[in-house]
Structure formats: C-alpha cells, structure tokens
Design a protein around this motif. Structure first.
Motif, PDB file in Angstrom:
ATOM      1  N   TYR A  66     -40.719  -6.932 -42.312  1.00 21.58           N
ATOM      2  CA  TYR A  66     -40.279  -5.713 -41.660  1.00 21.58           C
ATOM      3  C   TYR A  66     -39.442  -4.881 -42.633  1.00 21.58           C
ATOM      4  O   TYR A  66     -38.731  -5.437 -43.480  1.00 21.58           O
ATOM      5  N   LEU A 123     -33.537  -2.208 -45.933  1.00 22.12           N
ATOM      6  CA  LEU A 123     -33.365  -3.657 -45.810  1.00 22.12           C
ATOM      7  C   LEU A 123     -34.736  -4.233 -45.451  1.00 22.12           C
ATOM      8  O   LEU A 123     -35.339  -3.815 -44.470  1.00 22.12           O
ATOM      9  N   LEU A 157     -36.760  -7.309 -44.158  1.00 20.13           N
ATOM     10  CA  LEU A 157     -36.538  -8.524 -43.382  1.00 20.13           C
ATOM     11  C   LEU A 157     -37.799  -9.363 -43.332  1.00 20.13           C
ATOM     12  O   LEU A 157     -38.903  -8.846 -43.186  1.00 20.13           O
ATOM     13  N   PHE A 165     -35.335 -14.503 -37.987  1.00 17.44           N
ATOM     14  CA  PHE A 165     -35.201 -13.567 -39.086  1.00 17.44           C
ATOM     15  C   PHE A 165     -34.279 -14.104 -40.185  1.00 17.44           C
ATOM     16  O   PHE A 165     -33.277 -14.777 -39.903  1.00 17.44           O
ATOM     17  N   GLY A 166     -34.631 -13.766 -41.419  1.00 13.27           N
ATOM     18  CA  GLY A 166     -33.748 -14.032 -42.532  1.00 13.27           C
ATOM     19  C   GLY A 166     -32.708 -12.938 -42.663  1.00 13.27           C
ATOM     20  O   GLY A 166     -32.744 -11.955 -41.908  1.00 13.27           O
ATOM     21  N   GLY A 205     -29.987 -10.785 -40.333  1.00  8.69           N
ATOM     22  CA  GLY A 205     -31.169 -10.361 -39.611  1.00  8.69           C
ATOM     23  C   GLY A 205     -30.939 -10.377 -38.110  1.00  8.69           C
ATOM     24  O   GLY A 205     -29.961 -10.958 -37.638  1.00  8.69           O
ATOM     25  N   PRO A 206     -31.796  -9.738 -37.335  1.00  6.82           N
ATOM     26  CA  PRO A 206     -31.670  -9.740 -35.877  1.00  6.82           C
ATOM     27  C   PRO A 206     -31.783 -11.154 -35.311  1.00  6.82           C
ATOM     28  O   PRO A 206     -32.546 -11.977 -35.827  1.00  6.82           O
TER      29      PRO A 206
END
Lengths: 115, 111
Positions: A35, A88, A90, A106-107, B42-43
């Motif tokens: 993402y 950013l 992701l 997510f990282g 991150g989310p």
C-alpha cells in the motif's frame, strides 16, 4: 513471534532514480500486499501477491512492480521516481489473502522521500 | 472507483468526552473494517463488520455497519488520551479482493 518487518525504515532518493523496498511477512503467512500512504490520506492498494503470483493490482503506473519470493518475502520496485511518489509504503501479510475473511497485519512502513 | 469518505477529517476533544466518526460511501461493501494507526506504525485492525445493521462493541468503542452496507460509524465513549491516533475505515466489495481505505480521521484527545 516477529510481526511484519520492512526495510529500510527511511529512504531519500532523487527524481528519476529507482528504489527497492523489502518486506518479510509473519511466519506462516503466504500473502503479501503493498500500500502507498501519502501524508494525510488513507493507504492506497498497490499489489497483492499469494504464493508468488500476483493476485491483485491497484491503479498505479507500470513504474511500480513487485514480486514475491519462495520464502514469501516480497519486494516493491519503483522506477523513474517522481516527487509524487514520496509516501509511506506499507506492507501487510495474511495467511491466504482471502480478503473478506482474513485479517491483514501491517508492518511499520518505509518512509520514502523523493527530492 | 469506490470512495470512502470519513468525517470529520480532524477532531480534537477533551478527555472524558464522547465522539463519533463517520465513514460514508455511495458503493456497497461486503464488509467494512476499522483500523487505528499511530505515528511511525502501520494500521492495526480494531474490528470487522460484515452484516448490514451490525453493531459491535469493543470496550468503550462501538462500531455500526449501515443497513445498506454503504456507511459505518465509530463511537467512542469517555475518550482517553490513549485513543489518540488516525482512525481509518476500509471496505471490501463483492468480487473484489482489494481493500479500499477511507480518507482517515485524525483524533486528538486532550488531557
């Protein structure tokens, strides 16, 4: 257990250069998604890979490409960088990439700045 | 193109107050998720709602999926400073494995 890891954490490039971002999923997870999150906005889907095959692609130009390796880690490549690529990036992993039924993890992301 | 609009974009309230964040779309989603994202991370998934009209509670957080599966809301009761963050809604649509994220609501809780 380690979560999703991404490298590098920060990166500064100039316009026209090429960049490679790396992601290691959670152990046992076979699907990786990428993402792009521009400052102040929500993430935008770029790619999803499962078992080394591309399963989905978002509305990004061909300058963006990705691949998944046999160990399920993944690389995102961006060619001919533009100022607008600053964001950013992701990476998220899930067991099977089944979307509706699975949680994505997510990282922390890679912060790319293009000058 | 499916869009998820969140409102308000920014919200700053005192600790102990209640608040509601909205997520709206003209498209129908088969499921909708809410995430919280903190700076440098991150989310993180908070909840997934899958049935029209569904209400889910997670301690002081209440999530609702609209009857028509086009909108959702997140209500926080007695906000705490630890609730500060970027709240994102995200939806899956039928036949599309792509997760579409909303525009985000940046929440700040003032002690």
């Amino acid at each position: 257990d380690a979560g999703v890891t991404q490298s590098p954490t920060h990166l500064i490039k100039t316009r026209g250069q090429h960049v490679t971002l790396r992601c290691s999923p959670i152990s046992g997870h076979k699907s990786v998604s990428w993402y792009q999150q521009v400052l102040g906005q929500g993430p935008q889907f770029i790619f999803q890979y499962y078992e080394k095959e591309e399963r989905g692609r978002g509305n990004f130009p061909d300058r963006f490409s990705a691949r998944q390796f046999p160990n399920y880690s993944s690389e995102l490549n961006v060619n001919a960088l533009l100022l607008g690529d600053s964001a950013l990036y992701l990476c998220a992993s899930s067991l099977f990439g089944q979307g509706l039924e699975e949680e994505q993890f997510f990282g922390p992301g890679t912060r790319l700045t293009v000058l | 193109t499916q869009l998820l609009e969140q409102s308000p974009q920014f919200l700053s309230i005192q600790e102990g107050e209640n608040l509601t964040v909205y997520c709206n779309s003209s498209s129908v989603f088969s499921s909708l998720q809410w995430y919280r994202q903190e700076p440098g991370e991150g989310p993180v998934l908070l909840v997934t709602v899958v049935t029209g009209g569904e209400v889910k509670k997670l301690k002081r957080l209440t999530f609702q999926f609209g009857d028509a599966r086009k909108d959702s809301s997140l209500h926080i009761t007695a906000a705490q400073t630890g609730d500060t963050g970027l709240y994102l809604c995200a939806g899956y649509s039928f036949g599309n494995e792509k997760l579409t994220f909303g525009t985000g609501t940046r929440l700040t809780i003032i002690p």
